[in-house]
Write a protein that holds these residues in place. Structure first.
Motif, short mmCIF file in Angstrom:
data_model
loop_
_atom_site.label_atom_id
_atom_site.label_comp_id
_atom_site.label_asym_id
_atom_site.label_seq_id
_atom_site.Cartn_x
_atom_site.Cartn_y
_atom_site.Cartn_z
N ILE A 49 0.84 -1.21 0.00
CA ILE A 49 0.00 0.00 0.00
C ILE A 49 0.87 1.25 0.00
N THR A 50 1.90 1.26 0.85
CA THR A 50 2.81 2.41 0.93
C THR A 50 3.53 2.65 -0.38
N LEU A 51 4.00 1.57 -1.00
CA LEU A 51 4.71 1.68 -2.28
C LEU A 51 3.81 2.25 -3.37
N ILE A 52 2.58 1.79 -3.44
CA ILE A 52 1.64 2.28 -4.46
C ILE A 52 1.31 3.75 -4.23
N VAL A 53 1.18 4.15 -2.97
CA VAL A 53 0.88 5.56 -2.66
C VAL A 53 2.06 6.46 -3.03
N LEU A 54 3.29 6.01 -2.73
CA LEU A 54 4.48 6.84 -2.92
C LEU A 54 4.97 6.88 -4.37
N SER A 55 4.71 5.82 -5.13
CA SER A 55 5.25 5.75 -6.49
C SER A 55 4.21 6.19 -7.53
N SER A 56 4.49 7.27 -8.24
CA SER A 56 3.58 7.75 -9.29
C SER A 56 3.51 6.76 -10.44
N MET A 62 -4.92 -0.83 -12.20
CA MET A 62 -4.46 -2.14 -11.75
C MET A 62 -3.93 -2.08 -10.33
N TYR A 63 -3.17 -1.04 -10.03
CA TYR A 63 -2.55 -0.93 -8.71
C TYR A 63 -3.49 -0.30 -7.68
N TYR A 64 -4.49 0.45 -8.12
CA TYR A 64 -5.53 0.89 -7.19
C TYR A 64 -6.27 -0.33 -6.63
N PHE A 65 -6.60 -1.27 -7.53
CA PHE A 65 -7.26 -2.51 -7.10
C PHE A 65 -6.33 -3.31 -6.19
N LEU A 66 -5.04 -3.34 -6.54
CA LEU A 66 -4.09 -4.10 -5.75
C LEU A 66 -3.92 -3.50 -4.35
N SER A 68 -6.24 -1.88 -2.74
CA SER A 68 -7.46 -2.25 -2.04
C SER A 68 -7.39 -3.70 -1.57
N LEU A 69 -6.88 -4.59 -2.43
CA LEU A 69 -6.71 -6.00 -2.07
C LEU A 69 -5.75 -6.15 -0.89
N SER A 70 -4.68 -5.37 -0.89
CA SER A 70 -3.71 -5.42 0.21
C SER A 70 -4.34 -4.95 1.52
N PHE A 71 -5.18 -3.91 1.44
CA PHE A 71 -5.88 -3.43 2.63
C PHE A 71 -6.82 -4.51 3.16
N VAL A 302 10.71 -2.11 -10.09
CA VAL A 302 11.35 -0.85 -10.47
C VAL A 302 10.95 0.27 -9.51
N ALA A 303 9.66 0.33 -9.16
CA ALA A 303 9.18 1.37 -8.24
C ALA A 303 9.84 1.23 -6.87
N LEU A 304 9.99 -0.01 -6.39
CA LEU A 304 10.63 -0.25 -5.09
C LEU A 304 12.09 0.20 -5.11
N LYS A 305 12.80 -0.14 -6.19
CA LYS A 305 14.21 0.27 -6.31
C LYS A 305 14.34 1.79 -6.31
N LYS A 306 13.45 2.47 -7.00
CA LYS A 306 13.50 3.94 -7.06
C LYS A 306 13.23 4.56 -5.69
#
Length: 314
Positions: A49-56, A62-66, A68-71, A302-306
């Protein structure tokens, strides 16, 4: 269980949860195992959730749904696993009647929400692969938000109906729930009043919340496969399949275990088998989902590495 009978009504004050196993020598190993699973689940889902929020880079449907699934997975794991861990370290794992129904209520909400979210994610993949030119229109932020909101509204409605009818049941048989959390079927086995309506509602909502999402997923993937087979390049087909692989894995484990638990007559349903089955969708799936969606996903890597590089060089 303490109860007060008045006319045709019973006021129950508490239950005992039997737990996953009654063998003393297994209590500590099981506690450590499921504590580890819970820590990985919480870390993985909150991290996703944190990664999706922080990474543009990950700000798309696809990642909005993901997220939500993580929550949902984080909440489901927390609702169920806390009492399971307590059962391994206490001689008698007592749960009060209000706590039991509260746990049941939120368990149903997040269980149904996961079913519907997995179906919505399948539809998202169908639109992305079969109608890529219309994807930004068909899966706009407004539509995506409406789908996610609809999932939670329907989940709350379903849980309210099922839990509401459960409050009408009179419990006056045994005091031990043969499970590690308050679930519908183990609770009904303790009833001494008529449970026909409850069993009918479980069958209706179980069929609706398992079969309809599964059919949606199957239809989506039939159309996806048909579309992929029309892609001439091997690289293009491989890329299209890779976006679906993780989702298919999550669907197979979650719906397989849930269907085994809820879509068979109570006469042939073994609670011991049900415990093992429910472990998958209440504890294992919430741990696996962030792993299977991150380890095989290039965008997430890639988002995590950045993000990590940004933090290191600050």
């Amino acid at each position: 269980m303490e109860s007060v009978a008045s006319g045709n009504h019973c006021t129950v004050t508490e239950f005992f949860l039997a737990g996953l196993s009654e063998r003393p020598e297994l209590q500590m190993p099981l506690f450590l195992l499921f504590l580890g699973i819970y820590v990985v689940s919480v870390t993985g889902n909150l991290g996703m959730i944190t990664l999706i929020v922080l990474s543009s880079r990950l700000h798309n449907p696809m990642y909005y749904f993901l997220s939500s699934l993580s929550f949902i997975d984080f909440c489901q794991s927390t609702v169920v696993t806390s009492k399971m861990l307590a059962s391994f370290v206490t001689e008698k794992n007592i749960i009060s009647y209000p706590e039991c129904l509260t746990q049941l209520y939120f368990f149903i909400i997040f269980g149904i929400a996961e079913c519907c979210t997995l179906a919505a994610m399948a539809y998202d993949r169908y639109v992305a692969i079969c109608s890529p030119l219309l994807y930004s229109l068909s899966m706009s932020y407004k539509i995506c938000s409406s789908l996610i909101a609809g999932v939670y509204i329907f989940s709350v409605f379903s849980a309210s109906v099922l839990t509401g009818f459960m409050t009408r049941i009179c419990f006056c048989k045994l005091d031990v729930i043969n499970h590690y959390f308050c679930d519908l079927l183990p609770l009904l086995k303790l009833a001494c009043s008529d449970t026909y309506i409850n069993e009918l509602l479980i069958l209706i909502f179980g069929t609706l919340n398992i079969c309809v999402p599964v059919l949606t997923i199957i239809m989506s993937y039939i159309l996806i496969i048909a579309s992929i087979l029309h892609i001439h390049s091997r690289e293009g087909r491989s890329k299209a399949f890779s976006t679906c692989r993780s989702h298919i894995s999550a669907v197979a484990v979650f719906f397989g275990s849930a269907a085994f638990m809820y879509l068979q007559p109570s006469s042939v349903n073994s609670m011991e088998q049900g415990k093992v089955s429910s472990v998958f969708y209440t504890t294992v799936v919430p741990m696996l989902n962030p792993l299977i969606y991150s380890l095989r996903n290039k965008d997430v890597s890639v988002a995590l590495k950045k993000i990590l590089q940004r933090k290191l060089f600050m």
